[in-house]
Write a protein that holds these residues in place. Structure first.
Motif, PDB file in Angstrom:
ATOM      1  N   ASP A 266      -1.910  43.398  61.739  1.00  0.00           N
ATOM      2  CA  ASP A 266      -2.601  42.425  62.584  1.00  0.00           C
ATOM      3  C   ASP A 266      -1.824  42.135  63.860  1.00  0.00           C
ATOM      4  O   ASP A 266      -2.365  42.143  64.957  1.00  0.00           O
ATOM      5  CB  ASP A 266      -2.842  41.139  61.788  1.00  0.00           C
ATOM      6  N   THR A 267      -0.540  41.850  63.741  1.00  0.00           N
ATOM      7  CA  THR A 267       0.307  41.541  64.896  1.00  0.00           C
ATOM      8  C   THR A 267       1.606  42.336  64.806  1.00  0.00           C
ATOM      9  O   THR A 267       1.862  43.026  63.812  1.00  0.00           O
ATOM     10  CB  THR A 267       0.643  40.034  64.937  1.00  0.00           C
ATOM     11  N   LYS A 268       2.440  42.200  65.816  1.00  0.00           N
ATOM     12  CA  LYS A 268       3.734  42.892  65.803  1.00  0.00           C
ATOM     13  C   LYS A 268       4.647  42.389  64.686  1.00  0.00           C
ATOM     14  O   LYS A 268       5.575  43.086  64.292  1.00  0.00           O
ATOM     15  CB  LYS A 268       4.446  42.720  67.151  1.00  0.00           C
ATOM     16  N   GLN A 269       4.378  41.191  64.211  1.00  0.00           N
ATOM     17  CA  GLN A 269       5.204  40.623  63.149  1.00  0.00           C
ATOM     18  C   GLN A 269       4.631  40.892  61.757  1.00  0.00           C
ATOM     19  O   GLN A 269       5.200  40.456  60.749  1.00  0.00           O
ATOM     20  CB  GLN A 269       5.350  39.111  63.345  1.00  0.00           C
ATOM     21  N   SER A 270       3.518  41.605  61.687  1.00  0.00           N
ATOM     22  CA  SER A 270       2.883  41.880  60.397  1.00  0.00           C
ATOM     23  C   SER A 270       3.764  42.780  59.546  1.00  0.00           C
ATOM     24  O   SER A 270       4.634  43.505  60.052  1.00  0.00           O
ATOM     25  CB  SER A 270       1.512  42.519  60.599  1.00  0.00           C
ATOM     26  N   SER A 271       3.515  42.761  58.243  1.00  0.00           N
ATOM     27  CA  SER A 271       4.407  43.411  57.278  1.00  0.00           C
ATOM     28  C   SER A 271       4.501  44.915  57.450  1.00  0.00           C
ATOM     29  O   SER A 271       5.517  45.518  57.086  1.00  0.00           O
ATOM     30  CB  SER A 271       3.945  43.091  55.851  1.00  0.00           C
ATOM     31  N   LEU A 272       3.471  45.556  57.989  1.00  0.00           N
ATOM     32  CA  LEU A 272       3.508  47.003  58.173  1.00  0.00           C
ATOM     33  C   LEU A 272       3.906  47.405  59.589  1.00  0.00           C
ATOM     34  O   LEU A 272       4.624  48.388  59.772  1.00  0.00           O
ATOM     35  CB  LEU A 272       2.139  47.617  57.829  1.00  0.00           C
ATOM     36  N   ILE A 273       3.455  46.662  60.563  1.00  0.00           N
ATOM     37  CA  ILE A 273       3.763  47.004  61.958  1.00  0.00           C
ATOM     38  C   ILE A 273       5.218  46.721  62.294  1.00  0.00           C
ATOM     39  O   ILE A 273       5.892  47.536  62.940  1.00  0.00           O
ATOM     40  CB  ILE A 273       2.837  46.229  62.918  1.00  0.00           C
ATOM     41  N   SER A 274       5.730  45.583  61.878  1.00  0.00           N
ATOM     42  CA  SER A 274       7.089  45.184  62.260  1.00  0.00           C
ATOM     43  C   SER A 274       8.150  46.207  61.863  1.00  0.00           C
ATOM     44  O   SER A 274       8.976  46.593  62.704  1.00  0.00           O
ATOM     45  CB  SER A 274       7.421  43.816  61.661  1.00  0.00           C
ATOM     46  N   PRO A 275       8.190  46.691  60.617  1.00  0.00           N
ATOM     47  CA  PRO A 275       9.218  47.696  60.271  1.00  0.00           C
ATOM     48  C   PRO A 275       9.064  48.993  61.064  1.00  0.00           C
ATOM     49  O   PRO A 275      10.063  49.592  61.473  1.00  0.00           O
ATOM     50  CB  PRO A 275       8.977  47.944  58.773  1.00  0.00           C
ATOM     51  N   ILE A 276       7.822  49.422  61.285  1.00  0.00           N
ATOM     52  CA  ILE A 276       7.605  50.671  62.014  1.00  0.00           C
ATOM     53  C   ILE A 276       8.003  50.517  63.472  1.00  0.00           C
ATOM     54  O   ILE A 276       8.691  51.372  64.044  1.00  0.00           O
ATOM     55  CB  ILE A 276       6.127  51.106  61.900  1.00  0.00           C
ATOM     56  N   TYR A 277       7.584  49.424  64.075  1.00  0.00           N
ATOM     57  CA  TYR A 277       7.858  49.210  65.497  1.00  0.00           C
ATOM     58  C   TYR A 277       9.343  49.054  65.773  1.00  0.00           C
ATOM     59  O   TYR A 277       9.858  49.520  66.792  1.00  0.00           O
ATOM     60  CB  TYR A 277       7.093  47.976  65.982  1.00  0.00           C
ATOM     61  N   ASN A 278      10.056  48.387  64.863  1.00  0.00           N
ATOM     62  CA  ASN A 278      11.481  48.108  65.063  1.00  0.00           C
ATOM     63  C   ASN A 278      12.401  49.128  64.405  1.00  0.00           C
ATOM     64  O   ASN A 278      13.621  48.932  64.400  1.00  0.00           O
ATOM     65  CB  ASN A 278      11.800  46.714  64.517  1.00  0.00           C
ATOM     66  N   PHE A 279      11.838  50.193  63.815  1.00  0.00           N
ATOM     67  CA  PHE A 279      12.628  51.216  63.128  1.00  0.00           C
ATOM     68  C   PHE A 279      13.577  50.557  62.121  1.00  0.00           C
ATOM     69  O   PHE A 279      14.784  50.782  62.133  1.00  0.00           O
ATOM     70  CB  PHE A 279      13.426  52.059  64.125  1.00  0.00           C
ATOM     71  N   GLU A 280      12.994  49.746  61.261  1.00  0.00           N
ATOM     72  CA  GLU A 280      13.799  49.008  60.285  1.00  0.00           C
ATOM     73  C   GLU A 280      14.557  49.967  59.364  1.00  0.00           C
ATOM     74  O   GLU A 280      14.029  50.977  58.921  1.00  0.00           O
ATOM     75  CB  GLU A 280      12.883  48.103  59.454  1.00  0.00           C
ATOM     76  N   MET A 281      15.783  49.649  59.072  1.00  0.00           N
ATOM     77  CA  MET A 281      16.604  50.472  58.198  1.00  0.00           C
ATOM     78  C   MET A 281      17.188  49.604  57.090  1.00  0.00           C
ATOM     79  O   MET A 281      17.170  48.376  57.165  1.00  0.00           O
ATOM     80  CB  MET A 281      17.738  51.145  58.985  1.00  0.00           C
ATOM     81  N   SER A 282      17.707  50.238  56.049  1.00  0.00           N
ATOM     82  CA  SER A 282      18.269  49.510  54.916  1.00  0.00           C
ATOM     83  C   SER A 282      19.567  48.817  55.321  1.00  0.00           C
ATOM     84  O   SER A 282      20.186  49.164  56.340  1.00  0.00           O
ATOM     85  CB  SER A 282      18.516  50.461  53.742  1.00  0.00           C
ATOM     86  N   GLN A 283      19.973  47.847  54.518  1.00  0.00           N
ATOM     87  CA  GLN A 283      21.182  47.084  54.818  1.00  0.00           C
ATOM     88  C   GLN A 283      22.440  47.942  54.715  1.00  0.00           C
ATOM     89  O   GLN A 283      23.447  47.671  55.341  1.00  0.00           O
ATOM     90  CB  GLN A 283      21.292  45.889  53.866  1.00  0.00           C
ATOM     91  N   SER A 284      22.367  48.987  53.902  1.00  0.00           N
ATOM     92  CA  SER A 284      23.521  49.876  53.769  1.00  0.00           C
ATOM     93  C   SER A 284      23.685  50.697  55.035  1.00  0.00           C
ATOM     94  O   SER A 284      22.782  51.428  55.441  1.00  0.00           O
ATOM     95  CB  SER A 284      23.339  50.805  52.563  1.00  0.00           C
ATOM     96  N   GLY A 285      24.813  50.587  55.685  1.00  0.00           N
ATOM     97  CA  GLY A 285      25.028  51.308  56.935  1.00  0.00           C
ATOM     98  C   GLY A 285      25.171  52.803  56.763  1.00  0.00           C
ATOM     99  O   GLY A 285      25.130  53.548  57.741  1.00  0.00           O
ATOM    100  N   TYR A 286      25.334  53.268  55.518  1.00  0.00           N
ATOM    101  CA  TYR A 286      25.522  54.697  55.293  1.00  0.00           C
ATOM    102  C   TYR A 286      24.382  55.299  54.478  1.00  0.00           C
ATOM    103  O   TYR A 286      24.523  56.352  53.871  1.00  0.00           O
ATOM    104  CB  TYR A 286      26.854  54.938  54.585  1.00  0.00           C
ATOM    105  N   GLY A 287      23.245  54.609  54.473  1.00  0.00           N
ATOM    106  CA  GLY A 287      22.079  55.147  53.802  1.00  0.00           C
ATOM    107  C   GLY A 287      21.214  55.949  54.762  1.00  0.00           C
ATOM    108  O   GLY A 287      21.595  56.217  55.909  1.00  0.00           O
TER     109      GLY A 287
END
Length: 334
Positions: A266-287
């Motif tokens: 729905d918006t940039k903050q939506s559960s599917l758009i936000s991770p894709i738009y911001n290239f969300e990555m896991s908390q582990s820096g070596y994953g």
């Protein structure tokens, strides 16, 4: 139903199916225009869920109007094409939408297979301090950034996967399940024998397993592999089953797909758009840097299932209207 009413019914359902299918694609295209190219959507014209209507500049109004005209033209073209091909049966159209659903799933399968291998290798080289000697300091720093790796590594691989899926007709779910087992076995082997375990190894298993679970849903629907409670359904007449399946597609299947798409994008903050738009990555820096792609799995699931539900709908409508040569996909034949 009279003989003269059959062609009218066929045309109506073929037209409805075409509009429903293209609506999914146009919705996804509109999300790309809105969030990546900053083109205002229809929400900006009419207000968003009761919010105050936004003030748009002339250029923005023209862009939004252009997209609306584009949607009208596309729908008009499809309706005209349906009208110009009256001899095409519902069963033929059903097979067409099933093929498109299969293509979406094939492209997704090849994407996660190739991205998983490439990103896993990059993560391994990075952990073992082999990446810089192989590609240089600048490239190594770039590959450490999720946005750069996603844009210049993952996206080209996804594009290549779409080409491969066009020519390859094998879905490969058996191989993907086998790869999940091999990846998990590799973790057990390396952990308990060599005392070596890294975050990217678990990420790879989750990445492939999530894809296997979600992408195989449309394929499983075609093959009749979903678990269903047939206490009443199994004893129903063939046409009654078709009615049940038709109502299920219209009231349960397609609304579920649209619920996932509209709420998640729905918006940039939506559960599917936000991770894709911001290239969300896991908390582990070596994953692995693929967490944002896992959010898109639900988009692929909703789109492929929508096409498959449309196919399933037409197949059962063909049974209801006694179209010659029609047969149910699963659970409809006796």
């Amino acid at each position: 139903m009279t003989i003269n009413s059959v062609p009218k019914s066929r045309r109506f359902w073929r037209s409805a199916a075409a509009v429903m299918a293209v609506a999914v694609l146009l919705f996804l295209f509109s999300r790309y225009l809105m969030f990546w190219l900053e083109v205002p959507g229809v929400d900006a014209l009419i207000g968003h869920f009761g919010e105050e209507q936004a003030t748009l500049e002339t250029s923005q109004l023209l862009q939004t109007a252009g997209f609306i005209v584009f949607c009208i033209v596309v729908c008009g073209y499809l309706l005209r094409k349906v009208k110009s091909t009256p001899d095409v049966t519902l069963q033929k159209d059903s097979e067409k939408y099933a093929r498109w659903a299969a293509y979406i799933v094939r492209a997704a399968f090849w994407s996660i297979f190739l991205v998983g291998i490439v990103d896993g290798v990059i993560s391994f080289l990075r952990i073992e301090n082999l990446l810089t000697p192989m590609v240089g300091e600048t490239m190594s720093q770039n590959l450490d950034q999720a946005r750069w790796r996603g844009t210049f590594v993952h996206y080209p691989i996804i594009a290549l996967s779409m080409v491969i899926a066009w020519f390859s007709r094998s879905l490969g779910f058996i191989w993907l399940a086998f790869l999940v087992v091999i990846a998990e076995f590799g973790i057990v082997l390396s952990s308990f024998i060599f005392s070596y375990e890294q975050a990217f190894m678990g990420d790879l298993v989750r990445f492939w397993y999530a894809g296997l679970f979600l992408f195989a849903s449309a394929y499983t629907l075609v093959e009749g592999g979903h678990v269903r409670v047939d206490v009443l359904y199994a004893g129903l007449h063939r046409r009654t089953k078709a009615w049940v399946n038709t109502i299920g597609c219209l009231l349960l299947g397609l609304p579920l797909c649209w619920t996932i798409l509209t709420l998640g994008m729905d918006t940039k903050q939506s559960s599917l758009i936000s991770p894709i738009y911001n290239f969300e990555m896991s908390q582990s820096g070596y994953g692995m840097y693929v967490k944002y792609l896992m959010a898109s799995f639900l988009v692929v699931f909703a789109a492929s299932m929508a096409f498959q539900f449309i196919s399933y709908l037409l197949n059962n409508i063909a049974i209801i209207t006694n179209e010659p040569g029609s047969e149910a996909l699963e659970g409809g034949e006796e």
